[in-house]
Scaffold this active site. Sequence first.
Site, mmCIF file in Angstrom:
data_model
loop_
_atom_site.group_PDB
_atom_site.id
_atom_site.type_symbol
_atom_site.label_atom_id
_atom_site.label_comp_id
_atom_site.label_asym_id
_atom_site.label_seq_id
_atom_site.Cartn_x
_atom_site.Cartn_y
_atom_site.Cartn_z
ATOM 1 N N THR A 230 52.203 31.789 4.284
ATOM 2 C CA THR A 230 51.473 31.020 5.307
ATOM 3 C C THR A 230 50.866 29.806 4.609
ATOM 4 O O THR A 230 49.961 29.959 3.774
ATOM 5 C CB THR A 230 50.360 31.865 5.944
ATOM 6 N N LYS B 123 52.437 29.847 13.915
ATOM 7 C CA LYS B 123 51.685 30.936 13.257
ATOM 8 C C LYS B 123 50.179 30.651 13.260
ATOM 9 O O LYS B 123 49.367 31.520 13.588
ATOM 10 C CB LYS B 123 52.212 31.094 11.829
#
Length: 308
Positions: A107, A182
Site C-alpha cells: 500500500t 484502496k
Amino acid sequence: MPNNQQTAIKKIAFIGLGNMGKPMAENLIKNGFALNVFDLNTAVLDDLAKQGANVATSPVDASKEVDMVITMLPAGQHVKEVYLGKDGNQGLLDVVSKDTLLVDSSTIAASDAREVAEAAADKGIQFMDAPVSGGTAGAAAGTLSFIVGGQAEQFEQVKPVLEAMGKNIFHAGEVGAGQVAKICNNMLLGVIMTGTAEAMNLGAKNGLDPKVLASILSASTGRNWALEVCNPHPDVGDAMPSSRGYTGGFMSKLMLKDMNLAKQTANDTKVVTPMADQATALYSKHSEQHGDKDFSSIMAHYDANVLQ
Ligand code: NAD
C-alpha cells in the site's frame, strides 16, 4: 483456487515476506508456482526454502529470468528503492526482461506507483499496482481482494496468479487506480470506525446496553461493517478484536498510514476531505500510545476505560 496450468506465468520472484508477503508466497507455492524469494530479514526465508522456494541473495538476484515479480513491502520508499535502485545500486528495472510482469501489492501513494510505472514504461516494461484488502487472515486463507491498476491485457495475464492468493480480483483502471481505490476504502473505514465508536459511546453513556444498541443500529440506517463485524465497544461481540483487548486485527498505526496516504492523494489533487482530516487527527494521537492495537481501539478516545 486455480492451478498454474491456466497461465503462462510459471516462475515468480516474491520480494518482501513479512506478515502479508509470507502467507501469500506460501499460497503460490501450494498452487504449483516456482518461487524465488528475498527479504532483508533472512530469518523468514528458511521456512519458505523448506516449502520449495529458491532463496535469492538480493531483489535483483531474485528477479533474473522470472515471468513475474511481486513486491509486498512496507512503504513507497522501499518500493522505489527495490525497482529504481538507490545509492548506485541496481534496481529491478535495470535487470528484468521486457516480458517480465511487475506487480506491487504494497500500500503506497498512487504518485509513487505512477513514478515507478513511468520509469518501467521508459524501458518497455509493464508495472502494475495491486494493493490488497483482507489483512493477514485473508493472506493466510488465500481470500484477499486485489485492486489492480494497469493495462487490461496485463491484468488478464496476472489474474490467475492473483487468484492463487485471493478471492476478488478487481481491475480498477490505469496504473495508480488500484492505490486510489484502496485508500478511498480505508479512508472511509477510518471515518466510519470513529463515527461508530462515537455513537456506541453516546448510547452506552446514556444507559443503553451496548449489545441492544448495536442490534438496533444494525437493523437501522446507521448499519455498517464496523458496527456489525468489528464493533469498537468491548461488550458487543465475542469474536471481535474489542472482545480480546483489541488484539489480532488491523493495527491503528496501519490505519493511520493509509489515512495519511489518502491525505497525500487529496492534497496532490486539491480535493477536500474534512471528515477524514478529523479521523486522521484522532488516529494520529491514538497511535502514539496504541499503534499496535486494532483500529477499533479508537474507542479509547471516547472511553479511556476500554484500554485499562
Ligand atoms: P511487514 O513489515 O510485516 O513486511 C514487510 C517486509 O518487507 C519485511 O519482512 C521487511 O523485512 C521487508 N523489506 C523491507 N525492505 C525491503 C527490501 N528493500 N528488500 C526486501 N525486503 C524488504 O509488513 P506487512 O504487514 O506484510 O505489509 C506489507 C504491505 O502490505 C504494507 O504496504 C502494508 O501497508 C500493506 N498491507 C498490510 C496489511 C496488514 O494487515 N498487515 C493489510 C493490507 C495491506
